[in-house]
Motif scaffolding. Structure first.
Motif, PDB file in Angstrom:
ATOM      1  N   ALA A  73       0.823  -1.213   0.000  1.00  0.00           N
ATOM      2  CA  ALA A  73       0.000   0.000   0.000  1.00  0.00           C
ATOM      3  C   ALA A  73       0.856   1.261   0.000  1.00  0.00           C
ATOM      4  CB  ALA A  73      -0.934  -0.010   1.213  1.00  0.00           C
ATOM      5  N   ASP A  74       1.996   1.235   0.714  1.00  0.00           N
ATOM      6  CA  ASP A  74       2.888   2.394   0.739  1.00  0.00           C
ATOM      7  C   ASP A  74       3.452   2.701  -0.644  1.00  0.00           C
ATOM      8  OD1 ASP A  74       2.811   2.878   3.598  1.00  0.00           O
ATOM      9  OD2 ASP A  74       4.035   1.069   3.817  1.00  0.00           O
ATOM     10  N   LEU A  75       3.614   1.654  -1.461  1.00  0.00           N
ATOM     11  CA  LEU A  75       4.231   1.802  -2.778  1.00  0.00           C
ATOM     12  C   LEU A  75       3.203   1.721  -3.906  1.00  0.00           C
ATOM     13  CD1 LEU A  75       7.335  -0.525  -2.216  1.00  0.00           C
ATOM     14  CD2 LEU A  75       7.152   1.926  -1.778  1.00  0.00           C
ATOM     15  N   ALA A  76       1.943   1.883  -3.567  1.00  0.00           N
ATOM     16  CA  ALA A  76       0.869   1.626  -4.535  1.00  0.00           C
ATOM     17  C   ALA A  76       0.978   2.478  -5.788  1.00  0.00           C
ATOM     18  CB  ALA A  76      -0.492   1.836  -3.866  1.00  0.00           C
ATOM     19  N   ASP A  77       1.461   3.716  -5.670  1.00  0.00           N
ATOM     20  CA  ASP A  77       1.514   4.597  -6.838  1.00  0.00           C
ATOM     21  C   ASP A  77       2.872   4.577  -7.527  1.00  0.00           C
ATOM     22  OD1 ASP A  77       2.939   5.888  -4.845  1.00  0.00           O
ATOM     23  OD2 ASP A  77       2.190   7.892  -5.344  1.00  0.00           O
ATOM     24  N   ALA A  78       3.751   3.663  -7.133  1.00  0.00           N
ATOM     25  CA  ALA A  78       5.113   3.651  -7.668  1.00  0.00           C
ATOM     26  C   ALA A  78       5.150   3.139  -9.102  1.00  0.00           C
ATOM     27  CB  ALA A  78       6.027   2.801  -6.800  1.00  0.00           C
ATOM     28  N   SER A  79       5.733   3.935 -10.000  1.00  0.00           N
ATOM     29  CA  SER A  79       6.079   3.444 -11.328  1.00  0.00           C
ATOM     30  C   SER A  79       7.374   2.648 -11.276  1.00  0.00           C
ATOM     31  CB  SER A  79       6.269   4.615 -12.300  1.00  0.00           C
ATOM     32  OG  SER A  79       5.259   5.574 -12.190  1.00  0.00           O
ATOM     33  N   LEU A  80       8.235   3.039 -10.327  1.00  0.00           N
ATOM     34  CA  LEU A  80       9.559   2.429 -10.185  1.00  0.00           C
ATOM     35  C   LEU A  80       9.971   2.552  -8.726  1.00  0.00           C
ATOM     36  CD1 LEU A  80      12.189   1.284 -11.607  1.00  0.00           C
ATOM     37  CD2 LEU A  80      12.952   3.670 -11.744  1.00  0.00           C
TER      38      LEU A  80
END
Length: 273
Positions: A111-118
């Motif tokens: 959830a913390d990295l949900a919007d990560a492209s990379l």
């Protein structure tokens, strides 16, 4: 030494090593990253264990398009340095923005990295335990990740010395030491990381990314050697006496421009096949 001095010393070490890190990273992994991110606007990069921000300064100008970087570290002082020194322009002139998050990396979730492209990290994996690495891998699974400069336990000093191998073995044991109940992976981290991603069905491309420290990086070679030998002596105090003359020889070699050091690392590219 107080905490402020410790932080300043660590920031100085990161600053000293940054050019060698930049030269060592496996540049051939950049094209698969660019292909994976093509068409993503903006690219959102989560940089784990950002330190003073060297990964962002290296990678952001090599990627096209608008980017938003989220830098994670436990140390607010390092994060402040990273934020102030971050580049603001991508490879094609697009804007690069940045924010910081003070956090325990070992507790991050998907959830913390949900919007990560990379997801990126540099010189991080070998400082983790197997459980911590497993949690980070689980959080990253399904996302592209570029994880650079993990040590693999191979060091070569030229000219060679009979004590090199013994010191190197003690250093590797120190890298695998148990600290406050945490048994670090050290040079086993790369293999452990590849295996952990494989359990999630994710392929990993691995490339060598060695430091090559010659006379042009004598200051870094001397600083690295000081830490390398110090860790070996901490692990095996009986080495202190036998390595006293050895240290003098090595520092003399470095000062005279005779010492070449290879410190091997690996870069891992995840989810970009």
């Amino acid at each position: 030494m107080n905490d402020g001095q410790d932080a300043d010393a660590f920031a100085g070490w990161l600053r000293l090593r940054e050019p060698a890190d930049a030269a060592a990273r496996a540049a051939d992994l950049l094209e698969p990253v660019r292909r994976r991110l093509a068409g993503t606007r903006p690219v959102v990069v989560h940089d784990l264990g950002a330190g003073t921000g060297s990964m962002g300064r290296w990678l952001a100008p090599r990627l096209p398009g608008p980017q938003h970087w989220i830098l994670y570290d436990r140390d607010p002082g390092l994060l402040a340095r990273a934020r102030s020194a971050m580049v603001d322009t991508a490879a094609d002139g697009a804007p690069v923005t940045v924010q910081t998050r003070q956090a325990d990396l070992t507790r991050l979730t998907a959830a913390d990295l949900a919007d990560a492209s990379l997801v990126t990290a540099s010189a991080l994996l070998d400082m983790l335990t197997a459980d911590e690495l497993g949690r980070i891998v689980a959080a990253c699974a399904g996302r592209a990740a570029l994880l650079t400069l993990s040590v693999v336990g191979r060091v070569e000093l030229t000219p060679a010395d009979p004590l090199d191998a013994e010191v190197a073995a003690a250093f590797d044991d120190h890298q695998r030491r148990t600290v406050d109940g945490r048994t670090l992976l050290g040079p086993d981290a790369v293999d452990a990381c590849v295996a952990a991603f494989a359990r999630h069905g994710v392929g990993v491309d691995v490339r060598p990314s060695p430091w090559r420290l010659g006379p042009d990086r004598a200051d870094l070679a001397a600083a690295w050697f000081t830490g390398w030998l110090g860790a070996a002596r901490e692990q095996r105090p009986e080495l202190t006496g036998p390595t006293t003359a050895y240290a003098r020889r090595r520092f003399a070699d470095a000062a005279a421009g005779r010492l070449d050091v290879l410190v091997d690392h690996r870069d891992l590219l995840v989810g970009c096949r």
